[in-house]
Design a protein around this motif. Structure first.
Motif, PDB file in Angstrom:
ATOM      1  N   LYS A 172       0.870  -1.168   0.000  1.00  0.00           N
ATOM      2  CA  LYS A 172       0.000   0.000   0.000  1.00  0.00           C
ATOM      3  C   LYS A 172       0.907   1.218   0.000  1.00  0.00           C
ATOM      4  CE  LYS A 172      -4.035   1.998   2.270  1.00  0.00           C
ATOM      5  NZ  LYS A 172      -5.026   1.866   3.356  1.00  0.00           N
ATOM      6  N   GLU A 173       0.777   2.052  -1.031  1.00  0.00           N
ATOM      7  CA  GLU A 173       1.733   3.137  -1.215  1.00  0.00           C
ATOM      8  C   GLU A 173       1.619   4.205  -0.141  1.00  0.00           C
ATOM      9  OE1 GLU A 173       3.342   6.115  -4.775  1.00  0.00           O
ATOM     10  OE2 GLU A 173       1.760   4.652  -5.145  1.00  0.00           O
ATOM     11  N   ASN A 174       0.406   4.551   0.256  1.00  0.00           N
ATOM     12  CA  ASN A 174       0.233   5.516   1.338  1.00  0.00           C
ATOM     13  C   ASN A 174      -1.072   5.220   2.069  1.00  0.00           C
ATOM     14  OD1 ASN A 174      -1.991   7.331   0.220  1.00  0.00           O
ATOM     15  ND2 ASN A 174      -0.472   7.443  -1.432  1.00  0.00           N
ATOM     16  N   ALA A 175      -1.222   5.840   3.231  1.00  0.00           N
ATOM     17  CA  ALA A 175      -2.347   5.513   4.114  1.00  0.00           C
ATOM     18  C   ALA A 175      -3.697   5.873   3.504  1.00  0.00           C
ATOM     19  CB  ALA A 175      -2.168   6.232   5.449  1.00  0.00           C
ATOM     20  N   LEU A 176      -3.732   6.809   2.574  1.00  0.00           N
ATOM     21  CA  LEU A 176      -4.990   7.265   2.013  1.00  0.00           C
ATOM     22  C   LEU A 176      -5.428   6.468   0.797  1.00  0.00           C
ATOM     23  CD1 LEU A 176      -4.491  11.139   2.316  1.00  0.00           C
ATOM     24  CD2 LEU A 176      -5.654   9.579   3.898  1.00  0.00           C
ATOM     25  N   ASP A 177      -4.560   5.565   0.306  1.00  0.00           N
ATOM     26  CA  ASP A 177      -4.920   4.774  -0.864  1.00  0.00           C
ATOM     27  C   ASP A 177      -6.127   3.887  -0.562  1.00  0.00           C
ATOM     28  OD1 ASP A 177      -3.008   5.825  -2.454  1.00  0.00           O
ATOM     29  OD2 ASP A 177      -1.630   4.128  -2.353  1.00  0.00           O
ATOM     30  N   LYS A 178      -7.023   3.800  -1.535  1.00  0.00           N
ATOM     31  CA  LYS A 178      -8.216   2.985  -1.347  1.00  0.00           C
ATOM     32  C   LYS A 178      -7.924   1.509  -1.604  1.00  0.00           C
ATOM     33  CE  LYS A 178     -13.122   2.818  -2.592  1.00  0.00           C
ATOM     34  NZ  LYS A 178     -14.201   3.434  -3.424  1.00  0.00           N
ATOM     35  N   PHE A 179      -6.980   1.235  -2.517  1.00  0.00           N
ATOM     36  CA  PHE A 179      -6.695  -0.144  -2.890  1.00  0.00           C
ATOM     37  C   PHE A 179      -5.220  -0.462  -2.672  1.00  0.00           C
ATOM     38  CE2 PHE A 179     -10.253   1.143  -5.652  1.00  0.00           C
ATOM     39  CZ  PHE A 179     -11.195   0.198  -5.277  1.00  0.00           C
ATOM     40  N   VAL A 180      -4.960  -1.743  -2.487  1.00  0.00           N
ATOM     41  CA  VAL A 180      -3.581  -2.220  -2.384  1.00  0.00           C
ATOM     42  C   VAL A 180      -3.094  -2.602  -3.780  1.00  0.00           C
ATOM     43  CG1 VAL A 180      -3.843  -3.043  -0.026  1.00  0.00           C
ATOM     44  CG2 VAL A 180      -4.352  -4.582  -1.937  1.00  0.00           C
ATOM     45  N   GLU A 181      -1.779  -2.839  -3.896  1.00  0.00           N
ATOM     46  CA  GLU A 181      -1.189  -3.309  -5.146  1.00  0.00           C
ATOM     47  C   GLU A 181      -0.614  -4.705  -4.913  1.00  0.00           C
ATOM     48  OE1 GLU A 181       0.331   0.694  -7.389  1.00  0.00           O
ATOM     49  OE2 GLU A 181       1.491   0.055  -5.647  1.00  0.00           O
ATOM     50  N   VAL A 182      -0.789  -5.587  -5.900  1.00  0.00           N
ATOM     51  CA  VAL A 182      -0.425  -6.992  -5.735  1.00  0.00           C
ATOM     52  C   VAL A 182       0.494  -7.434  -6.865  1.00  0.00           C
ATOM     53  CG1 VAL A 182      -1.277  -9.349  -5.475  1.00  0.00           C
ATOM     54  CG2 VAL A 182      -2.655  -7.433  -4.643  1.00  0.00           C
ATOM     55  N   GLU A 183       1.578  -8.138  -6.490  1.00  0.00           N
ATOM     56  CA  GLU A 183       2.487  -8.737  -7.466  1.00  0.00           C
ATOM     57  C   GLU A 183       2.754 -10.188  -7.077  1.00  0.00           C
ATOM     58  OE1 GLU A 183       5.888  -6.077  -8.959  1.00  0.00           O
ATOM     59  OE2 GLU A 183       5.470  -5.297  -6.972  1.00  0.00           O
ATOM     60  N   LEU A 184       2.973 -11.020  -8.090  1.00  0.00           N
ATOM     61  CA  LEU A 184       3.243 -12.435  -7.863  1.00  0.00           C
ATOM     62  C   LEU A 184       4.494 -12.842  -8.625  1.00  0.00           C
ATOM     63  CD1 LEU A 184       2.188 -15.128  -6.607  1.00  0.00           C
ATOM     64  CD2 LEU A 184       1.063 -15.550  -8.812  1.00  0.00           C
ATOM     65  N   TYR A 185       5.439 -13.461  -7.913  1.00  0.00           N
ATOM     66  CA  TYR A 185       6.657 -13.969  -8.550  1.00  0.00           C
ATOM     67  C   TYR A 185       6.561 -15.480  -8.715  1.00  0.00           C
ATOM     68  CZ  TYR A 185      11.424 -15.616  -9.172  1.00  0.00           C
ATOM     69  OH  TYR A 185      12.551 -16.261  -9.646  1.00  0.00           O
ATOM     70  N   SER A 186       6.999 -15.979  -9.867  1.00  0.00           N
ATOM     71  CA  SER A 186       7.054 -17.414 -10.150  1.00  0.00           C
ATOM     72  C   SER A 186       8.501 -17.808 -10.391  1.00  0.00           C
ATOM     73  CB  SER A 186       6.198 -17.747 -11.385  1.00  0.00           C
ATOM     74  OG  SER A 186       6.554 -19.005 -11.928  1.00  0.00           O
ATOM     75  N   LEU A 187       8.990 -18.791  -9.631  1.00  0.00           N
ATOM     76  CA  LEU A 187      10.369 -19.256  -9.826  1.00  0.00           C
ATOM     77  C   LEU A 187      10.516 -19.937 -11.178  1.00  0.00           C
ATOM     78  CD1 LEU A 187      13.229 -19.788  -8.720  1.00  0.00           C
ATOM     79  CD2 LEU A 187      12.346 -21.896  -7.695  1.00  0.00           C
TER      80      LEU A 187
END
Length: 424
Positions: A172-187
């Motif tokens: 979450k970039e800052n406290a006021l952001d409404k949504f989170v950001e999601v990343e997925l790593y695959s080996l």
């Protein structure tokens, strides 16, 4: 090459594999030095995966031999060691020559792999996968989103369908952001990809917990109740097998937390389930809730309730020992201790450090094909993706090498095998 140098005909490939499946990783390391054929067979990606499955079954049947992986840092040194899950927490093995310092913390452990994060520069999110038994490690490529986050939570786990190890990162970039950001790593793919985020917010920076193919963390959403906004808490899960988010309801008592309370999730290995630790207002009391049948909300049960005996903060619960004792990280003297929740007796292990990480651990050969300390290369990623190759190919290779007289204890073969050795 004389006939005496080859193995007897009655030792078939099937028998050899059954023997290898039952050997621990260090013993297989010695077997790799015997001949090119054995080295080829043991390093085959499908054998490595099958060995993990067999070792998991052996650990389940021989529960008395269950190991714990213990990670500790202190101000001046980092210590990694394996301990038996017994009353004395006796040491099984000291892990030396680990290329990490006290800027690293453990994200999670799975199938003999440890995922570490360098938190010195959290905006850069440097992640490392390490197999401490065979001394193999790789540095993962940088995530797509490298901005300095206001909050970050990471989970490491295994996709048993695709035979792939994955790392989920939610920021979450800052406290006021409404949504989170999601990343997925695959080996297997050796890359990150951005996923559509769930609608729930991050509750804390705690690392996620991997159980039953799913990483778990505490999340919440703001709901309007009679004109007043309040936080509704739940457990979020991400299934590593199909990359799908899941929702798990908390016990009714934990869905609306009072001020200055805290909750976090830990694994409950005895039932292959999860537990939630509830720290009451000002940490004066600790309640431990266990989901006795994973996935069924109605099986949430308050197992223990522990009052804080002193003025110091309540010790953090790290996990459960097989005898039912709790593993605690005491704040007053930074000691790792155990506690019988029923008799309220403390046991001191004589281990101290500013941070502790305890998790079940199983020796494996995962990452045996990687060059120590190197980043994943394109060729390495392709090689890692060959887990779908059949074991018949490895067996055929063994037969061909034996027919050519290359199954031998000759010095040239031994030296060549030892050049790839990383167990000593």
């Amino acid at each position: 090459m004389s006939r005496q140098a080859t193995f007897p005909d009655y030792i078939t490939e099937e028998i050899l594999l059954e023997i290898f499946y039952r050997l621990p990783a260090k013993s297989l390391g010695k077997c790799m030095c015997v001949s090119k054929a054995w080295n080829f067979l043991i390093k085959n990606p499908f054998f490595v995966s099958s060995h993990v499955i067999h070792q998991s079954k052996l650990r389940f049947r021989n529960n008395n031999n269950k190991n714990l992986f213990f990670f500790m840092t202190s101000r001046h040194q980092v210590e990694y060691s394996l301990h038996f899950d017994d009353l004395e927490f006796s040491k099984y093995s000291q892990l030396e020559s680990m290329p990490f310092d006290n800027h690293h913390c453990v994200v999670g452990s799975c199938n003999g792999l440890i995922c570490l994060m360098d938190f010195q520069f959290s905006f850069d999110s440097v992640f490392i996968l390490c197999n401490p038994v065979i001394k193999r490690s790789i540095t993962l490529p940088k995530p797509c989103l490298c901005r300095l986050p206001y909050k970050i939570s990471v989970g490491f786990g295994f996709d048993s369908v695709k035979n792939d190890y994955k790392l989920l990162k939610i920021t979450k970039e800052n406290a006021l952001d409404k949504f989170v950001e999601v990343e997925l790593y695959s080996l297997k793919r050796n890359c990150w990809r951005i996923l559509a985020p769930p609608r729930y917010d991050l509750y804390s920076d705690d690392f996620m917990v991997f159980v039953n193919g799913i990483v778990h963390w505490i999340a919440y959403e703001r709901v309007k109740d009679q004109g007043v906004y309040r936080c509704k808490f739940l457990i979020m899960g991400f299934d590593m097998r199909d990359d799908v988010f899941k929702e798990i309801m908390l016990p009714e008592n934990l869905r609306n937390l009072p001020n200055r309370s805290e909750i976090y999730v830990i694994p409950y290995d005895e039932l292959s389930s999860i537990a939630v630790i509830e720290l009451g207002c000002l940490h004066t009391q600790c309640n431990i809730w266990v989901m006795k049948k994973y996935g069924l909300v109605e099986t949430w049960t308050k197992m223990f309730s522990i009052a804080n005996p002193g003025p110091e903060p309540m010790p953090r619960v790290l996990g459960f020992m097989k005898n039912g004792d709790l593993m605690l990280s005491a704040y007053n003297n930074l000691q790792l201790v155990s506690r019988d929740p029923e008799r309220r007796e403390l046991g001191y292990f004589g281990i101290q450090g500013t941070r502790t990480y305890v998790s079940t651990f199983m020796e494996s050969l995962v990452l045996i094909d990687q060059v120590n300390g190197d980043d994943m290369t394109e060729n390495g990623a392709k090689y890692a993706s060959n887990a779908s190759h059949s074991i018949e190919r490895a067996a055929d290779g063994f037969t061909e090498l034996a027919a050519n007289g290359e199954v031998t204890n000759g010095s040239s073969d031994v030296e060549e095998a030892r050049s790839n050795e990383a167990f000593e």
